[in-house]
Design an enzyme around this catalytic site. Sequence first.
Site, mmCIF file in Angstrom:
data_model
loop_
_atom_site.group_PDB
_atom_site.id
_atom_site.type_symbol
_atom_site.label_atom_id
_atom_site.label_comp_id
_atom_site.label_asym_id
_atom_site.label_seq_id
_atom_site.Cartn_x
_atom_site.Cartn_y
_atom_site.Cartn_z
ATOM 1 N N GLY A 46 46.851 43.609 31.500
ATOM 2 C CA GLY A 46 47.483 42.147 30.998
ATOM 3 C C GLY A 46 46.484 41.455 30.877
ATOM 4 O O GLY A 46 45.156 42.639 30.267
ATOM 5 N N LEU A 48 45.609 40.825 27.384
ATOM 6 C CA LEU A 48 45.666 41.240 26.340
ATOM 7 C C LEU A 48 44.361 40.539 25.091
ATOM 8 O O LEU A 48 44.486 39.656 24.672
ATOM 9 C CB LEU A 48 46.501 41.951 25.598
ATOM 10 C CG LEU A 48 47.489 42.740 26.504
ATOM 11 C CD1 LEU A 48 48.461 43.639 25.242
ATOM 12 C CD2 LEU A 48 46.999 43.709 27.685
ATOM 13 N N HIS A 52 41.159 45.770 23.920
ATOM 14 C CA HIS A 52 43.369 46.534 24.645
ATOM 15 C C HIS A 52 43.862 47.240 23.404
ATOM 16 O O HIS A 52 44.473 48.272 23.072
ATOM 17 C CB HIS A 52 43.812 45.716 25.428
ATOM 18 C CG HIS A 52 42.930 45.403 26.731
ATOM 19 N ND1 HIS A 52 43.069 44.080 26.612
ATOM 20 C CD2 HIS A 52 43.377 45.799 27.819
ATOM 21 C CE1 HIS A 52 42.475 43.760 27.980
ATOM 22 N NE2 HIS A 52 42.549 45.033 28.974
ATOM 23 N N GLN A 170 35.255 54.384 35.200
ATOM 24 C CA GLN A 170 36.311 54.381 35.665
ATOM 25 C C GLN A 170 36.629 55.256 34.900
ATOM 26 O O GLN A 170 37.986 56.333 35.233
ATOM 27 C CB GLN A 170 37.088 53.055 35.502
ATOM 28 C CG GLN A 170 38.615 53.190 35.194
ATOM 29 C CD GLN A 170 39.131 51.891 34.852
ATOM 30 O OE1 GLN A 170 39.364 51.601 35.787
ATOM 31 N NE2 GLN A 170 39.606 51.250 33.515
ATOM 32 N N MET A 201 34.148 42.130 25.395
ATOM 33 C CA MET A 201 35.744 41.340 25.952
ATOM 34 C C MET A 201 36.210 41.568 27.068
ATOM 35 O O MET A 201 36.145 43.275 27.361
ATOM 36 C CB MET A 201 36.720 41.398 24.811
ATOM 37 C CG MET A 201 36.933 41.295 23.299
ATOM 38 S SD MET A 201 37.819 41.439 22.319
ATOM 39 C CE MET A 201 37.200 40.553 21.042
ATOM 40 N N SER A 202 36.756 41.262 27.937
ATOM 41 C CA SER A 202 36.938 40.883 28.650
ATOM 42 C C SER A 202 38.556 40.042 29.079
ATOM 43 O O SER A 202 38.244 39.145 28.630
ATOM 44 C CB SER A 202 36.190 41.218 30.347
ATOM 45 O OG SER A 202 36.957 40.445 31.674
ATOM 46 N N SER A 203 39.155 40.248 30.426
ATOM 47 C CA SER A 203 40.420 39.369 30.244
ATOM 48 C C SER A 203 39.735 39.087 31.485
ATOM 49 O O SER A 203 40.418 37.444 31.530
ATOM 50 C CB SER A 203 41.799 40.057 31.339
ATOM 51 O OG SER A 203 41.898 41.142 30.435
HETATM 52 P P1 AMP Z 1 42.255 46.612 32.260
HETATM 53 O O1 AMP Z 1 42.888 45.629 31.232
HETATM 54 O O2 AMP Z 1 40.742 45.536 32.032
HETATM 55 O O3 AMP Z 1 41.833 46.977 33.118
HETATM 56 O O4 AMP Z 1 41.739 46.981 31.429
HETATM 57 C C1 AMP Z 1 42.510 48.456 30.226
HETATM 58 C C2 AMP Z 1 41.795 49.119 29.136
HETATM 59 O O5 AMP Z 1 41.216 47.839 28.534
HETATM 60 C C3 AMP Z 1 41.110 50.003 30.228
HETATM 61 O O6 AMP Z 1 41.185 51.251 29.845
HETATM 62 C C4 AMP Z 1 39.142 49.660 29.473
HETATM 63 O O7 AMP Z 1 38.007 50.313 29.582
HETATM 64 C C5 AMP Z 1 39.925 49.174 28.164
HETATM 65 N N1 AMP Z 1 39.120 47.712 28.217
HETATM 66 C C6 AMP Z 1 38.741 46.804 28.588
HETATM 67 N N2 AMP Z 1 37.788 45.389 27.790
HETATM 68 C C7 AMP Z 1 37.615 46.407 27.020
HETATM 69 C C8 AMP Z 1 36.601 46.231 25.618
HETATM 70 N N3 AMP Z 1 36.306 44.567 25.134
HETATM 71 N N4 AMP Z 1 36.657 46.786 24.555
HETATM 72 C C9 AMP Z 1 37.256 48.415 24.548
HETATM 73 N N5 AMP Z 1 38.050 48.248 25.531
HETATM 74 C C10 AMP Z 1 38.361 47.094 26.856
#
Ligand code: AMP
Length: 297
Positions: A46, A48, A52, A170, A201-203
């Site tokens: 989440g 997002l 995502h 992962q 990008m990161s949550s």
């Molecule tokens: P998370 O919610 O951080 O567990 O991420 C869920 C999925 O989104 C995972 O497969 C992550 O690798 C992918 N994801 C997270 N950040 C990015 C990003 N900046 N660009 C592309 N995919 C991402």
Amino acid sequence: MVQCLKFAPYFETASMFVFHKKTQLQEHLKPFREKGLSIGFVPTMGALHAGHLSLLEKSRTENAFTVISIFVNPTQFNNPDDLLKYPRTLEDDVAKIEELDPHIIVYAPSVSDIYGAHTVSEHFDYDGLENQMEGKHRPGHFDGVGTVVSKLFEIIRPDVAYFGEKDFQQLQIVRKMTQKLGLPVQIKGLPIYRESNGLAMSSRNARLSAAEREKAAVIYKTLKTAQGLFGTKSAEQITNAVLQIFEQEKGIELEYFEIADEATLQPFEEKIPGRHYRAFIAVFVGDVRLIDTIPLN
Ligand code: AMP
């Protein structure tokens, strides 16, 4: 009868399916499966962002139906404070998904719906992939990842599952697990989405101040520097250059920088023709831990 929780109590305009219980989700998916329609799956925690959404976009173009899970998985957090502070924004997330495509099905379970009475990890053997980088610095993390991903695969039984290269280790671990368990799901890895200053990008970026976000641009700049040096310099020389950059940075602490083989994740020693290498980095900006990666050849 299929029981579903429409999201209407939260959004008057929403007409999406948001399931909190696996039994209801499975009931809902049954007819699709019986008709042989392909199910794409995007697991997330989440909060997002565009990264995502790019996974969702890919899935919806390649499958008849897409399911996204939104679940902050406690067993993959080795730091209780990180788990506590992880952003939880379900209503906003659902609004973003609805804007992209209201036919996307959301599974946002409780911890007990996934784990029952015992919130514990199983142990996984990923042929050593788990002993590098994130595995070294976050003990138990990949057991938690394997546990939740295998449970989600069992519930949703997707044809294709989409993961980001942002969490490259992962991605390789999920591929390995799928292969070792013989699970009938195809794993696809998609490129990293970045802010305009290069920050992946990161949550967790939501926890950074505006000044910290700017400062965090050094992470990608450093990876680009490493990429530029890879053609002519040794791993040691590149690592020294990276260490020098971070020595001059205030408020950012380097946890690790590694160059590794994409397939085995073993540390890079010498170039072997036909093999692909990547740089991996983890830093703390204040108390927020961020990771990033870049292909080198
Ligand atoms: P998370 O919610 O951080 O567990 O991420 C869920 C999925 O989104 C995972 O497969 C992550 O690798 C992918 N994801 C997270 N950040 C990015 C990003 N900046 N660009 C592309 N995919 C991402």
